[in-house]
Design a protein around this motif. Structure first.
Motif, mmCIF file in Angstrom:
data_model
loop_
_atom_site.group_PDB
_atom_site.id
_atom_site.type_symbol
_atom_site.label_atom_id
_atom_site.label_comp_id
_atom_site.label_asym_id
_atom_site.label_seq_id
_atom_site.Cartn_x
_atom_site.Cartn_y
_atom_site.Cartn_z
ATOM 1 N N MET A 1 27.448 41.125 59.956
ATOM 2 C CA MET A 1 28.541 41.174 59.259
ATOM 3 C C MET A 1 28.750 41.959 57.982
ATOM 4 S SD MET A 1 30.723 37.993 57.744
ATOM 5 C CE MET A 1 31.519 37.426 59.455
ATOM 6 N N SER A 2 29.633 42.734 58.063
ATOM 7 C CA SER A 2 29.810 43.644 56.812
ATOM 8 C C SER A 2 29.947 42.648 55.451
ATOM 9 C CB SER A 2 31.151 44.556 56.729
ATOM 10 O OG SER A 2 30.931 45.423 57.636
ATOM 11 N N VAL A 3 29.506 43.149 54.311
ATOM 12 C CA VAL A 3 29.607 42.284 53.192
ATOM 13 C C VAL A 3 30.309 43.256 52.118
ATOM 14 C CG1 VAL A 3 27.734 40.789 53.518
ATOM 15 C CG2 VAL A 3 27.409 42.820 52.232
ATOM 16 N N SER A 4 30.828 42.832 51.040
ATOM 17 C CA SER A 4 31.477 43.602 50.034
ATOM 18 C C SER A 4 30.904 43.085 48.495
ATOM 19 C CB SER A 4 32.867 43.712 49.938
ATOM 20 O OG SER A 4 33.362 42.292 49.739
ATOM 21 N N LEU A 5 30.863 43.812 47.802
ATOM 22 C CA LEU A 5 30.586 43.753 46.564
ATOM 23 C C LEU A 5 31.633 44.373 45.468
ATOM 24 C CD1 LEU A 5 28.625 43.317 43.816
ATOM 25 C CD2 LEU A 5 27.677 45.591 44.282
ATOM 26 N N GLN A 6 32.182 43.552 44.914
ATOM 27 C CA GLN A 6 33.356 43.888 43.851
ATOM 28 C C GLN A 6 32.953 43.714 42.499
ATOM 29 O OE1 GLN A 6 36.631 41.432 45.627
ATOM 30 N NE2 GLN A 6 37.549 43.241 46.010
ATOM 31 N N VAL A 7 33.038 44.942 41.793
ATOM 32 C CA VAL A 7 32.790 44.716 40.368
ATOM 33 C C VAL A 7 34.281 44.910 39.711
ATOM 34 C CG1 VAL A 7 31.612 45.884 38.509
ATOM 35 C CG2 VAL A 7 30.677 46.095 40.861
ATOM 36 N N ILE A 8 34.608 43.933 38.700
ATOM 37 C CA ILE A 8 35.732 43.932 38.148
ATOM 38 C C ILE A 8 35.363 43.727 36.699
ATOM 39 C CG2 ILE A 8 37.627 42.058 37.837
ATOM 40 C CD1 ILE A 8 36.291 40.827 40.480
ATOM 41 N N TYR A 9 36.282 44.689 35.955
ATOM 42 C CA TYR A 9 36.231 44.876 34.390
ATOM 43 C C TYR A 9 37.391 44.495 33.935
ATOM 44 C CZ TYR A 9 32.537 48.403 36.085
ATOM 45 O OH TYR A 9 31.698 48.633 36.598
ATOM 46 N N PRO A 10 37.382 43.062 33.459
ATOM 47 C CA PRO A 10 38.624 42.512 32.777
ATOM 48 C C PRO A 10 38.943 43.138 31.405
ATOM 49 C CG PRO A 10 36.745 41.018 32.646
ATOM 50 C CD PRO A 10 36.200 42.386 33.138
ATOM 51 N N ILE A 11 40.243 43.209 31.345
ATOM 52 C CA ILE A 11 40.688 43.564 29.823
ATOM 53 C C ILE A 11 40.815 42.395 28.898
ATOM 54 C CG2 ILE A 11 42.730 44.477 28.556
ATOM 55 C CD1 ILE A 11 43.498 45.977 30.926
ATOM 56 N N LYS A 12 40.061 42.538 27.588
ATOM 57 C CA LYS A 12 40.052 41.415 26.801
ATOM 58 C C LYS A 12 40.224 42.108 25.456
ATOM 59 C CE LYS A 12 37.455 37.881 29.306
ATOM 60 N NZ LYS A 12 36.481 37.353 29.548
ATOM 61 N N ASP A 13 40.712 41.386 24.495
ATOM 62 C CA ASP A 13 40.840 41.996 22.834
ATOM 63 C C ASP A 13 39.585 42.451 22.492
ATOM 64 O OD1 ASP A 13 43.358 41.002 22.727
ATOM 65 O OD2 ASP A 13 42.818 39.189 21.702
ATOM 66 N N GLY A 14 39.638 43.790 22.284
ATOM 67 C CA GLY A 14 38.609 44.565 21.524
ATOM 68 C C GLY A 14 37.888 45.366 22.593
ATOM 69 N N THR A 15 38.333 45.216 23.976
ATOM 70 C CA THR A 15 37.627 46.180 25.112
ATOM 71 C C THR A 15 38.123 47.588 25.099
ATOM 72 O OG1 THR A 15 38.642 45.056 26.781
ATOM 73 C CG2 THR A 15 36.471 43.975 26.026
ATOM 74 N N THR A 16 37.392 48.381 25.777
ATOM 75 C CA THR A 16 37.718 49.760 26.097
ATOM 76 C C THR A 16 37.089 50.011 27.283
ATOM 77 O OG1 THR A 16 35.649 50.615 24.842
ATOM 78 C CG2 THR A 16 37.799 50.181 23.699
#
Length: 102
Positions: A1-16
């Motif tokens: 079965m195929s598997v996925s990896l998701q990398v999520i970059y959340p926006i929070k105060d002070g982030t760029t």
């Protein structure tokens, strides 16, 4: 079965997030070190969180592997990729690993 990896970059105060660096340098680094194990990739840049709502996420990278063994091999080769993250963002990435069901 195929598997996925998701990398999520959340926006929070002070982030760029430097999209140019991410596309021009980081993504090729992913290909160099993990590419032979990857079945497909999709990167989505956040532009909105809904109608008239600013985005809560800079980007989501979805990487699909043929199976868990391929993902494990890719993650074993990911050291330089992970070390590169501070070069384009100070956001704390979140990860989701899952079975591809649709």
């Amino acid at each position: 079965m195929s598997v996925s990896l998701q990398v999520i970059y959340p926006i929070k105060d002070g982030t760029t997030f430097n999209y140019d660096y991410y596309v021009e340098t980081h993504l090729p680094l992913v290909g160099e070190h993990m590419g032979k194990y990857i079945q497909s990739t999709l990167v989505t840049k956040g532009v909105a969180g809904g109608p008239n709502v600013p985005p809560g996420i800079y980007a989501i990278a979805t990487i699909v592997f043929a199976d868990k063994q391929a993902m494990d091999a890719a993650l074993g080769a990911a050291g330089p990729v992970l070390a590169d993250i501070p070069n384009f963002t100070n956001s704390e990435p979140q990860m989701l690993i899952g079975d591809v069901i649709g």
